[in-house]
Design a protein around this motif. Sequence first.
Motif, mmCIF file in Angstrom:
data_model
loop_
_atom_site.group_PDB
_atom_site.id
_atom_site.type_symbol
_atom_site.label_atom_id
_atom_site.label_comp_id
_atom_site.label_asym_id
_atom_site.label_seq_id
_atom_site.Cartn_x
_atom_site.Cartn_y
_atom_site.Cartn_z
ATOM 1 N N ALA A 165 -2.517 -22.669 6.533
ATOM 2 C CA ALA A 165 -2.393 -23.994 6.017
ATOM 3 C C ALA A 165 -2.093 -23.879 4.588
ATOM 4 C CB ALA A 165 -3.407 -24.917 6.425
ATOM 5 N N ALA A 168 5.101 -25.171 7.601
ATOM 6 C CA ALA A 168 4.807 -25.743 8.653
ATOM 7 C C ALA A 168 5.668 -25.401 9.747
ATOM 8 C CB ALA A 168 5.198 -27.485 8.674
ATOM 9 N N LEU A 221 1.857 -29.993 21.087
ATOM 10 C CA LEU A 221 1.592 -31.352 20.340
ATOM 11 C C LEU A 221 0.095 -31.369 20.970
ATOM 12 C CD1 LEU A 221 4.623 -33.593 20.950
ATOM 13 C CD2 LEU A 221 3.865 -32.508 19.092
ATOM 14 N N TYR A 222 -0.777 -32.156 20.419
ATOM 15 C CA TYR A 222 -2.150 -32.431 20.622
ATOM 16 C C TYR A 222 -2.155 -33.393 21.767
ATOM 17 C CZ TYR A 222 -2.821 -30.257 16.051
ATOM 18 O OH TYR A 222 -2.526 -29.586 15.089
ATOM 19 N N PRO A 223 -2.398 -33.101 22.996
ATOM 20 C CA PRO A 223 -2.247 -33.980 24.235
ATOM 21 C C PRO A 223 -3.351 -35.135 24.333
ATOM 22 C CG PRO A 223 -2.525 -31.735 25.095
ATOM 23 C CD PRO A 223 -2.788 -31.763 23.385
ATOM 24 N N HIS A 224 -4.171 -34.979 23.663
ATOM 25 C CA HIS A 224 -5.393 -35.959 23.608
ATOM 26 C C HIS A 224 -5.011 -36.975 22.394
ATOM 27 C CE1 HIS A 224 -6.618 -32.838 21.111
ATOM 28 N NE2 HIS A 224 -7.367 -33.419 20.505
ATOM 29 N N ASN A 267 -0.978 -37.360 16.114
ATOM 30 C CA ASN A 267 -0.364 -36.162 16.121
ATOM 31 C C ASN A 267 0.130 -35.986 14.527
ATOM 32 O OD1 ASN A 267 0.031 -33.810 18.386
ATOM 33 N ND2 ASN A 267 0.046 -35.929 19.270
ATOM 34 N N PHE A 274 -2.974 -35.666 11.621
ATOM 35 C CA PHE A 274 -4.081 -34.687 11.653
ATOM 36 C C PHE A 274 -3.706 -33.734 10.588
ATOM 37 C CE2 PHE A 274 -5.843 -30.863 13.747
ATOM 38 C CZ PHE A 274 -7.316 -30.994 13.749
ATOM 39 N N GLY A 275 -2.883 -33.322 10.300
ATOM 40 C CA GLY A 275 -2.704 -32.250 9.251
ATOM 41 C C GLY A 275 -2.912 -32.770 7.934
ATOM 42 N N LEU A 303 -6.470 -33.575 7.322
ATOM 43 C CA LEU A 303 -7.344 -32.578 7.083
ATOM 44 C C LEU A 303 -7.123 -32.091 5.678
ATOM 45 C CD1 LEU A 303 -6.841 -30.227 10.403
ATOM 46 C CD2 LEU A 303 -8.974 -31.497 9.433
ATOM 47 N N ARG A 321 5.719 -33.788 12.926
ATOM 48 C CA ARG A 321 4.546 -33.498 12.250
ATOM 49 C C ARG A 321 4.474 -32.399 11.464
ATOM 50 N NH1 ARG A 321 0.806 -30.587 16.901
ATOM 51 N NH2 ARG A 321 2.435 -29.108 16.879
ATOM 52 N N ARG A 353 4.083 -33.180 6.537
ATOM 53 C CA ARG A 353 3.283 -32.326 5.495
ATOM 54 C C ARG A 353 3.906 -31.790 4.520
ATOM 55 N NH1 ARG A 353 0.838 -27.853 8.471
ATOM 56 N NH2 ARG A 353 0.071 -27.577 6.392
#
Lengths: 367, 275
Positions: free
Chosen positions: A73, A78, A86-89, A95, A98-99, A102, A146, A150
């Motif tokens: 990171a 990227a 992808l984050y399925p949840h 999605n 998230f980055g 963080l 996504r 960033r």
Amino acid sequence: MAKVELRDIRKTYHAEEIIKGVSLDINDEEFVVFVGPSGCGKSTLLRMIAGLEEISAGDLLIDGKRVNDIEPAKRGLAMVFQSYALYPHMNVYQNMEFGLKLAGMPEPERRQKINDVAKTLQLDSYLKHKPGQLSGGQRQRVAIGRAIVRNPKVFLFDEPLSNLDAALRGQMRVELATLHRRLKATTIYVTHDQVEAMTMADKIVVLQKGVVEQVGSPLELYHHPRNLFVARFIGSPPMNFLPVTVRSVTENGIVVALDHGAPVTVPVLPGETASAEAMTLGIRPEHIVLDPQGEITGTIRMVERLGALTLLHVALPDGALIIVQTDGDHGGEVDAPVGLRLLAENCHLFDARGMALTKLVRHRLAG
Amino acid sequence: MARKTQLLPKIALGVVGWAVALWIFFPIFWMVLTGFKTEMDAISTPPHLIFHPTLQSYHDVFAQENYWHFTFNTVLMSVFATGGALLLGVPAAYSMAFFPGKRTRGTLLWMLSTRMLPPVGVLVPVYLIARSTHLLDTIIGLGIINLLTNLPIIVWMLYTFFKEVPVPILEAGRMDGANRWQEISVVLLPLALPGIASTALLSLILCWNEAFWSLNLTSSNAAPLASFIASFSSPEGLFFAKLSAASTLAVAPILVFGWFSQKQLVRGLTFGAVK
């Protein structure tokens, strides 16, 4: 934006070297495609740049700074994965968020950014959807979104289109190229599809067994392949190869004799070529014309009609099959005899080691 | 015609299935039934299927022992052991699933092999250790031993569930800047939640029903429901009905719990096999 430099990068797995010393300069704003057959190490090389694989030896520099030991990171990259990853949840918005979260970006700024990107990618009406509710193309867009939010220095793509159907792949290819023109971010793109490589790249890197075979613009690789491997790999349908023997060396090039047919003068620098040397002549299907008075004769074995053009599979007297491209209205029939003329200025000659001889004239678009 | 020939084996399989299910269920059925009998009815041969149901045994059980004390101990011990095992098992399974080394396979097999030892084989050393560390008859002591005996199974289950999580999703997390802890807590755990839930469920059930260590390492303070049941087994007098009533009371909560979560449990236990 950023410049990426690879200095003799190597990767060793269980005492086996998979990347055998790759040195490469990727310039700012450049769209570079790593291409090669499966197992050539192109994905490993990309993952090493990303920081997902350790670099066994050599230096990786981003904007002149060595980043070998910097975590993914923090390298300012990227990545878009083949499986989208992808984050399925999380829903589409989360999605992309998230980055940024963080990275500690404040919430209003995040929202602004995600909404902007979602709009350009036509995702604004799907922000509340989970990845499972989206089609393959939409998921791909989220994965790209996504990466874009960033604001990375370098975009990495690992075979991003291989899970899409043909029509969507063509469309995404155009979208990605457009996006790159707009964002002007340095991009490294891995694919095994040479059409993707040819259409999108500023610079193609052909890899085989962990070694760079050639680096150049798409048309440079197409018209001036450095060796047999690149000649065979770039271009569809592939280049034809015929065994030839050197007759003589003249100032206009090398005169070679085909096994069955009249001699051809190929305009290349002779180097240390000797008479009677065995060589390989390469010629692309579109550089062979039907001509009853041509150097070689053969029999049509198969006719592939693609509409705009027709591909003739022609058997030569020695049994070798070559592909000849002709116009779509050609009335060729199976088992009919044909005469073929090779356009000598477009022929390639490869020596016994498989290396191409330098052509006397460079193609005007090959740079 | 083809359908008819397929129907016969289908019926036969159905009959076998039901027979096995009833065979497994019968002891529980009989236990519950006996709990509502009088002590005389409980020992009569041939056994009475028709009888006057009575709650006498339940009255006696509640009068004789403090059911809630045992239940409380069991719940506390099970939750402690399961929570602790997950706390240790998740990082272990994470590292084995995503960063396997040369010895990962061997370690997994070795962990499982510890389950093959009969517990009585280590009774004396475990008892002595518990005594010298003042953990005899404590919930913590019983919890620790349950935690340790279940840990191999928990790591194995979590390992299998984690193996099902696509690695690129975790890598995407890393690219997004997640550190190890965020990668596990925000990306991995939510994805593996169904698996973790069924692992926890199984661990709770195993802890709840564990009897050997419960009987040997506890007496009164930390005695769980297994000891509660055992306390109604006496060398003299009639106790079958009371014992059955106590057993019914002991298994009832976990049975109800299991009933409500059976969908999750079955999904977890057959995960990967049916995918």
